[in-house]
Design a protein around this motif. Sequence first.
Motif, PDB file in Angstrom:
ATOM      1  N   TRP A 197       0.878  -0.815   0.226  1.00 16.27           N
ATOM      2  CA  TRP A 197      -0.295   0.143   0.067  1.00 16.27           C
ATOM      3  C   TRP A 197       0.656   1.224   0.039  1.00 16.27           C
ATOM      4  CZ3 TRP A 197      -1.356   2.840   5.116  1.00 16.27           C
ATOM      5  CH2 TRP A 197      -2.240   4.372   4.567  1.00 16.27           C
ATOM      6  N   LEU A 198       1.345   1.247   0.617  1.00 10.68           N
ATOM      7  CA  LEU A 198       2.620   2.108   0.649  1.00 10.68           C
ATOM      8  C   LEU A 198       3.854   2.766  -0.520  1.00 10.68           C
ATOM      9  CD1 LEU A 198       4.650   1.685   4.596  1.00 10.68           C
ATOM     10  CD2 LEU A 198       2.522   3.417   3.591  1.00 10.68           C
ATOM     11  N   ALA A 199       3.440   1.465  -1.337  1.00  9.47           N
ATOM     12  CA  ALA A 199       4.626   1.350  -1.989  1.00  9.47           C
ATOM     13  C   ALA A 199       3.232   1.721  -3.814  1.00  9.47           C
ATOM     14  CB  ALA A 199       5.658   0.510  -2.554  1.00  9.47           C
ATOM     15  N   ARG A 200       2.240   2.388  -3.452  1.00 10.00           N
ATOM     16  CA  ARG A 200       0.889   2.391  -4.229  1.00 10.00           C
ATOM     17  C   ARG A 200       0.835   1.065  -5.078  1.00 10.00           C
ATOM     18  NH1 ARG A 200       0.461   7.948  -4.115  1.00 10.00           N
ATOM     19  NH2 ARG A 200       2.360   8.644  -2.991  1.00 10.00           N
ATOM     20  N   ALA A 201       1.181   0.237  -4.628  1.00  5.17           N
ATOM     21  CA  ALA A 201       0.314  -1.094  -5.147  1.00  5.17           C
ATOM     22  C   ALA A 201      -1.275  -1.631  -5.522  1.00  5.17           C
ATOM     23  CB  ALA A 201       0.352  -2.221  -4.568  1.00  5.17           C
ATOM     24  N   PRO A 202      -1.671  -1.529  -6.700  1.00  2.00           N
ATOM     25  CA  PRO A 202      -2.808  -0.904  -7.451  1.00  2.00           C
ATOM     26  C   PRO A 202      -3.991  -0.984  -7.158  1.00  2.00           C
ATOM     27  CG  PRO A 202      -2.213  -1.536  -8.965  1.00  2.00           C
ATOM     28  CD  PRO A 202      -0.479  -2.218  -7.972  1.00  2.00           C
ATOM     29  N   GLY A 203      -3.811  -2.734  -6.002  1.00  5.65           N
ATOM     30  CA  GLY A 203      -5.220  -3.667  -5.800  1.00  5.65           C
ATOM     31  C   GLY A 203      -5.477  -3.391  -4.019  1.00  5.65           C
ATOM     32  N   ILE A 204      -4.661  -2.566  -3.592  1.00  2.00           N
ATOM     33  CA  ILE A 204      -5.015  -2.158  -2.008  1.00  2.00           C
ATOM     34  C   ILE A 204      -4.792  -0.949  -1.431  1.00  2.00           C
ATOM     35  CG2 ILE A 204      -2.388  -2.150  -1.657  1.00  2.00           C
ATOM     36  CD1 ILE A 204      -4.779  -3.712   0.388  1.00  2.00           C
ATOM     37  N   ASP A 205      -5.533  -0.571  -0.771  1.00  2.00           N
ATOM     38  CA  ASP A 205      -6.658   0.474  -0.234  1.00  2.00           C
ATOM     39  C   ASP A 205      -6.724   1.117   1.124  1.00  2.00           C
ATOM     40  OD1 ASP A 205      -8.601  -0.911   0.374  1.00  2.00           O
ATOM     41  OD2 ASP A 205     -10.138   0.633  -0.773  1.00  2.00           O
ATOM     42  N   ARG A 206      -6.505   1.615   2.227  1.00  3.44           N
ATOM     43  CA  ARG A 206      -6.346   1.917   3.751  1.00  3.44           C
ATOM     44  C   ARG A 206      -7.525   0.718   4.121  1.00  3.44           C
ATOM     45  NH1 ARG A 206      -6.821   7.462   5.709  1.00  3.44           N
ATOM     46  NH2 ARG A 206      -4.782   7.652   4.222  1.00  3.44           N
ATOM     47  N   ARG A 207      -8.467   0.412   3.482  1.00  2.24           N
ATOM     48  CA  ARG A 207      -9.410  -0.195   3.861  1.00  2.24           C
ATOM     49  C   ARG A 207      -8.794  -1.784   3.884  1.00  2.24           C
ATOM     50  NH1 ARG A 207     -15.132  -0.663   0.266  1.00  2.24           N
ATOM     51  NH2 ARG A 207     -14.737   1.919   1.709  1.00  2.24           N
ATOM     52  N   GLY A 208      -8.304  -2.476   3.005  1.00  4.76           N
ATOM     53  CA  GLY A 208      -7.730  -3.515   3.073  1.00  4.76           C
ATOM     54  C   GLY A 208      -6.978  -4.069   4.458  1.00  4.76           C
ATOM     55  N   VAL A 209      -5.843  -2.777   4.027  1.00  9.64           N
ATOM     56  CA  VAL A 209      -4.647  -2.855   5.328  1.00  9.64           C
ATOM     57  C   VAL A 209      -5.263  -3.005   6.778  1.00  9.64           C
ATOM     58  CG1 VAL A 209      -2.691  -1.792   5.827  1.00  9.64           C
ATOM     59  CG2 VAL A 209      -3.083  -1.591   3.394  1.00  9.64           C
ATOM     60  N   THR A 210      -6.363  -1.998   6.855  1.00  9.66           N
ATOM     61  CA  THR A 210      -6.966  -1.970   7.900  1.00  9.66           C
ATOM     62  C   THR A 210      -7.243  -3.377   8.550  1.00  9.66           C
ATOM     63  OG1 THR A 210      -7.774   0.288   7.794  1.00  9.66           O
ATOM     64  CG2 THR A 210      -8.795  -0.745   9.041  1.00  9.66           C
ATOM     65  N   ALA A 211      -8.226  -4.149   7.359  1.00 13.37           N
ATOM     66  CA  ALA A 211      -8.599  -5.322   7.555  1.00 13.37           C
ATOM     67  C   ALA A 211      -8.373  -6.744   8.106  1.00 13.37           C
ATOM     68  CB  ALA A 211     -10.054  -5.817   6.048  1.00 13.37           C
ATOM     69  N   SER A 212      -7.016  -5.937   7.563  1.00 11.29           N
ATOM     70  CA  SER A 212      -5.759  -7.095   7.885  1.00 11.29           C
ATOM     71  C   SER A 212      -5.289  -7.462   9.035  1.00 11.29           C
ATOM     72  CB  SER A 212      -4.685  -7.384   6.688  1.00 11.29           C
ATOM     73  OG  SER A 212      -3.572  -8.218   6.095  1.00 11.29           O
ATOM     74  N   TRP A 213      -5.243  -6.007   9.196  1.00 11.69           N
ATOM     75  CA  TRP A 213      -4.516  -6.065  11.313  1.00 11.69           C
ATOM     76  C   TRP A 213      -5.701  -6.544  11.624  1.00 11.69           C
ATOM     77  CZ3 TRP A 213       0.056  -5.633  11.912  1.00 11.69           C
ATOM     78  CH2 TRP A 213       1.638  -5.173  11.060  1.00 11.69           C
ATOM     79  N   LEU A 214      -6.867  -6.329  11.952  1.00 20.98           N
ATOM     80  CA  LEU A 214      -7.730  -6.400  12.290  1.00 20.98           C
ATOM     81  C   LEU A 214      -7.997  -7.839  12.493  1.00 20.98           C
ATOM     82  CD1 LEU A 214     -10.312  -5.474  13.747  1.00 20.98           C
ATOM     83  CD2 LEU A 214     -11.314  -5.825  12.045  1.00 20.98           C
ATOM     84  N   ALA A 215      -7.273  -8.475  11.528  1.00 22.63           N
ATOM     85  CA  ALA A 215      -7.701 -10.621  11.669  1.00 22.63           C
ATOM     86  C   ALA A 215      -6.235 -10.802  12.811  1.00 22.63           C
ATOM     87  CB  ALA A 215      -7.393 -10.998   9.962  1.00 22.63           C
ATOM     88  N   LEU A 216      -5.442  -9.549  12.097  1.00 25.64           N
ATOM     89  CA  LEU A 216      -3.617 -10.438  13.306  1.00 25.64           C
ATOM     90  C   LEU A 216      -4.116  -9.807  14.652  1.00 25.64           C
ATOM     91  CD1 LEU A 216      -1.328 -11.140  13.633  1.00 25.64           C
ATOM     92  CD2 LEU A 216      -0.729  -8.638  13.072  1.00 25.64           C
ATOM     93  N   ALA A 217      -5.295  -9.308  15.022  1.00 26.20           N
ATOM     94  CA  ALA A 217      -5.794  -8.114  16.101  1.00 26.20           C
ATOM     95  C   ALA A 217      -6.420  -9.709  16.907  1.00 26.20           C
ATOM     96  CB  ALA A 217      -6.117  -7.383  16.513  1.00 26.20           C
ATOM     97  N   ILE A 218      -6.903 -10.090  16.057  1.00 27.61           N
ATOM     98  CA  ILE A 218      -8.144 -11.258  15.970  1.00 27.61           C
ATOM     99  C   ILE A 218      -7.537 -12.373  16.713  1.00 27.61           C
ATOM    100  CG2 ILE A 218     -10.345 -12.592  15.862  1.00 27.61           C
ATOM    101  CD1 ILE A 218     -11.284 -10.112  13.605  1.00 27.61           C
ATOM    102  N   TYR A 219      -6.102 -12.824  15.798  1.00 28.71           N
ATOM    103  CA  TYR A 219      -5.776 -13.902  15.679  1.00 28.71           C
ATOM    104  C   TYR A 219      -5.094 -13.901  17.522  1.00 28.71           C
ATOM    105  CZ  TYR A 219      -1.933 -17.209  15.946  1.00 28.71           C
ATOM    106  OH  TYR A 219      -0.598 -18.191  16.070  1.00 28.71           O
TER     107      TYR A 219
END
Length: 482
Positions: A197-219
Amino acid sequence: MHLASNNWISRYPTVVPLLWATGFTIAIAFALAPQVWPLIDLVQSFALAETLGWQETFADGFGRGQQYRPFQRLLVKLLYDVAGLNLWFYKSLVLIQFLIILTVLIRILRPSGWHRSTAALIALCCIGGLPSTQILLDVLSPNHYSMVTLLLLATTALVMEPRMRGPFGWLFLPSTLLGLLFLELGALVPAVLTALWLARAPGIDRRGVTASWLALAIYACFRLMLGNQTGALNYVESNYGFSELSPAQYNDLFGQAPYLFAIYNVAASALTVLFSEPRAGQYKFIESFLLRETPVWLWFHVVSSTITTIVVASLVPLRHKCSPRDFQLVALGLTLVTGGSALGFLYTRDRISVLVGIGYAILLYVSLSVLWETWGRHQWGKVCMVTVMVILASSWTLRNCEMWLQLHDEAWEIHAEWTDRYENLIAPRFGPLRGRAPGSADLQLFLHQVHLLQYLRAFALANPPENPRNDPPWTFVIFERE
C-alpha cells in the motif's frame, strides 16, 4: 534464428520460466517417488484424525495447545477422511502446491522482454536451490508451510491487480485470518499488504490494510486466551555459534536475557539466505574454516550466495532506476526478507527462512532487470551482464541438482527412521502411555497409534529406497549430502 528466438521470448516472456517451473516440479516428483511416510509427528496426527469425530476435532483444534493452529488440525482430518493413507495423494498435493507457488510468483514478477524473462528464470532457480525451500516439498499432512506460502503469494498477486481496490478490501480479513490459523507465517500478510500500500500497489487501499491488521488482532486475542505461552527455550533445541545446545543449556545462557537469543535467531534467519552461513543457527563454514577442513560444497554455497547478495545489493545505488512496479516488488521482497527473519526470533531452522528466500529471489529478479536496463546500453555492460547471468544461472542450477539429491537422500533417512532408529524414536512417545487404565482416552489413542505404526512400518519395509551411498563419490564432494 537468434533474432527470431529473442522476438518469440519478448512476445511470450512468461513461457520460459513457466516451462522451467514445470520441468523442475516433474524432476522433484521423481525424487519424491521412493519416499515413504516419515515417522516423526505423523502417526499421532493420523491417529487423532482416525480416533476423533468432527465435533471432537473441532473442539481439540480450537482448544488450548502448545501451538495454536486449529485449521491445520481440521485439514488433517479432512484429508484423512478423503484419502486415508494414500501416499501418492499427499505427494501429488505437495507437487501441485509447489508448482502453483512458482506460477503465482511468475505472475507477481510479470516479466516483460527476454532479459526480464531470463532474470525471472534465475530467480526461480535461486528459490529451487535454497535449503529453506525444501520444507515446501516435505510430504506432510498437510504441508502447512506450502499452504500458507501459497496463500500469501496469492494475496499478493491480487493486490497487484487494480480490480481488487475498493469494495473487495474486506476480503483481506478472512484471508489473513485463514493463514494465521494455519501457521504463524500468516502474520506476514498484514506487513506485506502495508508495504505494498505504501508502495502504491494498484489493488490495495487503506480499507484492505485495516482489515488485514484487524485479522491479526483477532488472532492475537485467540492466541493469548487459548494458546500455550511457554517460550521456545523450554521445549525446542536450537543452535548457537558452533554448538548444538539443549533447551536446558539455552536457559542457562539466555534465561535472564531472552532478547539476546531472539536477536541472534533473527540475524541467523536472514544470514542463512544471504550468505548460506549460518545454517540453522550454527556457523559451520567458519568452524570448518578454522579447522582447515571446509568441504567443497560448503565453499560453493557461501561463494555463490555471496555473489548473489552482491548483485541484490546493487539495487541500493540503482534504486532511482526502478519503475513503479519494480519499486512495489522491492517493497514486497524487503518485507519478506525482514519480516520472515523476524518470525524466527524464538528459534531458527532452515524452514523458518522459507519466505526470506522467496523475498530474496524477488529482489534478485529486480536487481538483474534494472542492471541490464542500465548497463545494457553499452557493449561492455552487455558483456558484464551476460557474464553475471551465466555465473548465477550455472551456480543455482547446480544447487537445484543438489536439492534433487537431498530429497533422494531424505528417502533413505526416512527409511532409517523405520529401521535403525525406530525403537529410539518411539520410546519417548509411547512409553508414558503404557500402563494407563483400559478404556481411557489416552489408551485408545495409543492403540490407534500402534495400529498405524504397524501398518506404516510394514509399508516402509516393503518399499526400501536405493542406498545413496552407492552414488558416485564425487557427488558427495560438490553437493551437500546426508
